[in-house]
Motif scaffolding. Structure first.
Motif, PDB file in Angstrom:
ATOM      1  N   PRO A  66       0.814  -1.223   0.000  1.00 57.17           N
ATOM      2  CA  PRO A  66       0.000   0.000   0.000  1.00 57.17           C
ATOM      3  C   PRO A  66       0.846   1.271   0.000  1.00 57.17           C
ATOM      4  O   PRO A  66       1.955   1.302   0.528  1.00 57.17           O
ATOM      5  N   ALA A  67       0.293   2.306  -0.609  1.00 52.31           N
ATOM      6  CA  ALA A  67       0.909   3.637  -0.611  1.00 52.31           C
ATOM      7  C   ALA A  67      -0.160   4.645  -0.220  1.00 52.31           C
ATOM      8  O   ALA A  67      -1.363   4.353  -0.276  1.00 52.31           O
ATOM      9  N   VAL A  68       0.267   5.827   0.171  1.00 56.23           N
ATOM     10  CA  VAL A  68      -0.691   6.871   0.547  1.00 56.23           C
ATOM     11  C   VAL A  68      -1.587   7.194  -0.657  1.00 56.23           C
ATOM     12  O   VAL A  68      -1.097   7.406  -1.765  1.00 56.23           O
ATOM     13  N   GLY A  69      -2.894   7.186  -0.425  1.00 54.65           N
ATOM     14  CA  GLY A  69      -3.852   7.423  -1.491  1.00 54.65           C
ATOM     15  C   GLY A  69      -4.482   6.146  -2.020  1.00 54.65           C
ATOM     16  O   GLY A  69      -5.492   6.191  -2.733  1.00 54.65           O
ATOM     17  N   ASP A  70      -3.892   5.002  -1.692  1.00 53.54           N
ATOM     18  CA  ASP A  70      -4.437   3.728  -2.164  1.00 53.54           C
ATOM     19  C   ASP A  70      -5.793   3.439  -1.512  1.00 53.54           C
ATOM     20  O   ASP A  70      -6.005   3.717  -0.321  1.00 53.54           O
ATOM     21  N   TRP A  71      -6.691   2.857  -2.306  1.00 52.83           N
ATOM     22  CA  TRP A  71      -7.901   2.244  -1.771  1.00 52.83           C
ATOM     23  C   TRP A  71      -7.549   0.790  -1.472  1.00 52.83           C
ATOM     24  O   TRP A  71      -6.903   0.116  -2.286  1.00 52.83           O
ATOM     25  N   VAL A  72      -7.925   0.317  -0.288  1.00 50.33           N
ATOM     26  CA  VAL A  72      -7.594  -1.040   0.143  1.00 50.33           C
ATOM     27  C   VAL A  72      -8.819  -1.700   0.760  1.00 50.33           C
ATOM     28  O   VAL A  72      -9.797  -1.026   1.112  1.00 50.33           O
ATOM     29  N   THR A  73      -8.764  -3.030   0.881  1.00 49.28           N
ATOM     30  CA  THR A  73      -9.789  -3.734   1.657  1.00 49.28           C
ATOM     31  C   THR A  73      -9.164  -4.124   2.987  1.00 49.28           C
ATOM     32  O   THR A  73      -7.996  -4.538   3.037  1.00 49.28           O
ATOM     33  N   ILE A  74      -9.932  -3.972   4.051  1.00 51.41           N
ATOM     34  CA  ILE A  74      -9.419  -4.276   5.387  1.00 51.41           C
ATOM     35  C   ILE A  74     -10.379  -5.204   6.142  1.00 51.41           C
ATOM     36  O   ILE A  74     -11.567  -5.271   5.827  1.00 51.41           O
ATOM     37  N   ARG A  75      -9.804  -5.932   7.098  1.00 52.35           N
ATOM     38  CA  ARG A  75     -10.607  -6.621   8.105  1.00 52.35           C
ATOM     39  C   ARG A  75     -10.531  -5.735   9.345  1.00 52.35           C
ATOM     40  O   ARG A  75      -9.526  -5.725  10.049  1.00 52.35           O
ATOM     41  N   LYS A  76     -11.580  -4.998   9.562  1.00 52.38           N
ATOM     42  CA  LYS A  76     -11.553  -3.952  10.579  1.00 52.38           C
ATOM     43  C   LYS A  76     -11.328  -4.509  11.985  1.00 52.38           C
ATOM     44  O   LYS A  76     -10.588  -3.925  12.786  1.00 52.38           O
ATOM     45  N   ASP A  77     -11.949  -5.650  12.282  1.00 56.02           N
ATOM     46  CA  ASP A  77     -11.825  -6.211  13.636  1.00 56.02           C
ATOM     47  C   ASP A  77     -10.409  -6.671  13.951  1.00 56.02           C
ATOM     48  O   ASP A  77      -9.985  -6.708  15.109  1.00 56.02           O
ATOM     49  N   GLU A  78      -9.629  -7.001  12.907  1.00 55.45           N
ATOM     50  CA  GLU A  78      -8.251  -7.456  13.106  1.00 55.45           C
ATOM     51  C   GLU A  78      -7.224  -6.386  12.740  1.00 55.45           C
ATOM     52  O   GLU A  78      -6.022  -6.616  12.881  1.00 55.45           O
ATOM     53  N   ALA A  79      -7.698  -5.235  12.241  1.00 58.93           N
ATOM     54  CA  ALA A  79      -6.806  -4.144  11.802  1.00 58.93           C
ATOM     55  C   ALA A  79      -5.788  -4.650  10.778  1.00 58.93           C
ATOM     56  O   ALA A  79      -4.583  -4.399  10.885  1.00 58.93           O
TER      57      ALA A  79
END
Length: 346
Positions: A66-79
């Motif tokens: 990832p780089a600043v400005g990237d759209w990413v998918t995350i697992r919020k509960d696990e950060a």
């Protein structure tokens, strides 16, 4: 909360719907420091995440992370960041040093504001390098000449830069008294992303504060000894403006080495390449051959020799870096598969 935020994230969810799993959430990378990524969601401003071990292992180069400005998918509960979503643009340069390694300055940007001070440090060749990087990234360049309040011949300097950068908007501003800032607003509309770049001390952080209308970025006064500002920004960071636009502030660049730039070079020096195609001989070296359109243009004064020589220098540099880059990618790929093969055997 920003009134445009939910609209922006809903648009991103629709755009990347095919890449989302049931447990995934769309986020945008705000900043990166020491392997950790601060991301923004439509409900949170600064969630600290790490990439999965699988992503890090499979990344052949820094470009895959990832780089600043990237759209990413995350697992919020696990950060955890699961994947980097497809980029629509990528502003990058060769990292400082001898390795042909890419450094991504900002991703998914629409416009790059290239800042340069209206003082003795104004360097057209340096600005041209930024413009080439910008054209190559897929974003549009806009040159911002800062500190107009300390310049006595603003119009003349603007004309000088415009003549070297045909087709690139050139704007003069003063963040101190807010002169010219209104010309920036058409680029800062809902959903658009603008990155600020330029040398240290040209006023990127000051402009960021003015557009945010908050003193979030540290700034320092101009040095009396050499009329240059002092470097203050130490990392790239994305801010969401009240207008709904995203603004990415970046540290000053000491080196602007171009890793890839053939398309950007052709865009910036289209006049030179058009002339070259008019030469009598297809393999003209633009030296002493008869019918050389480049030499004729230089002699007639319609093309400056300095511009042509700078074009040749950049052409050689880009060709050299692209050759080195290909060898490096081949080496990385071999190392990657060799490592994977060893792990399978164990």
């Amino acid at each position: 909360m920003n009134q445009y935020k939910s609209i922006i994230f809903n648009t991103a969810r629709q755009e990347y719907a095919l890449h989302l799993a049931d447990h995934s959430e769309v986020a945008r990378v705000v900043t990166e420091q020491k392997g950790f990524y601060k991301v923004m969601t439509d409900t949170e401003e600064g969630l600290l995440c790490q990439v999965t071990g699988k992503m890090r292992f499979r990344s052949a180069s820094r470009e895959n992370l990832p780089a600043v400005g990237d759209w990413v998918t995350i697992r919020k509960d696990e950060a955890i960041i699961e994947r980097v979503l497809p980029r629509k643009s990528k502003f990058s340069r060769k990292m400082a040093g001898n390795e042909a390694e890419e450094q991504i300055i900002a991703a998914n940007i629409d416009t790059v504001f290239i800042l340069s001070s209206l003082n003795d440090d104004l360097n057209l060749h340096r600005i041209e390098r930024y413009v080439i990087l910008c054209w190559e990234s897929g974003a549009n360049p806009v040159v911002i000449l800062t500190k107009a309040d300390v310049c006595t011949d603003v119009a003349e300097r603007v004309s000088e830069v415009e003549a070297a950068l045909v087709g690139v908007p050139v704007l003069a501003i003063s963040s101190l008294d807010r002169t010219g800032l209104e010309a920036l607003y058409p680029y800062l509309t809902p959903g658009k992303t603008v990155a600020l770049t330029g040398s240290s001390g040209v006023g990127k952080s000051t402009l960021t504060n003015e557009l945010l209308q908050e003193s979030l970025q540290k700034t320092k006064e101009v040095r009396d000894s050499d009329d240059k500002g002092r470097h203050t920004t130490t990392h790239r960071e994305l801010f969401l403006l009240d207008s709904g636009a995203a603004l990415i502030d970046t540290p000053g660049m000491r080196e602007i080495q171009i890793l890839q730039g053939s398309e950007g070079l052709s865009t910036q020096f289209n006049d030179v390449e058009e002339l070259a195609r008019s030469c009598r001989f297809n393999d003209c070296s633009h030296g002493s051959e008869p019918g050389c359109a480049i030499r004729i243009a230089i002699e007639e004064g319609s093309l400056s020799e300095d511009r042509y020589l700078h074009y040749e220098k950049l052409q050689r540099e880009i060709a050299y870096m692209e050759r080195r880059g290909n060898k490096r990618l081949e080496s990385l790929e071999r190392k990657k598969w060799k490592s994977m093969s060893k792990k399978r055997k164990n």
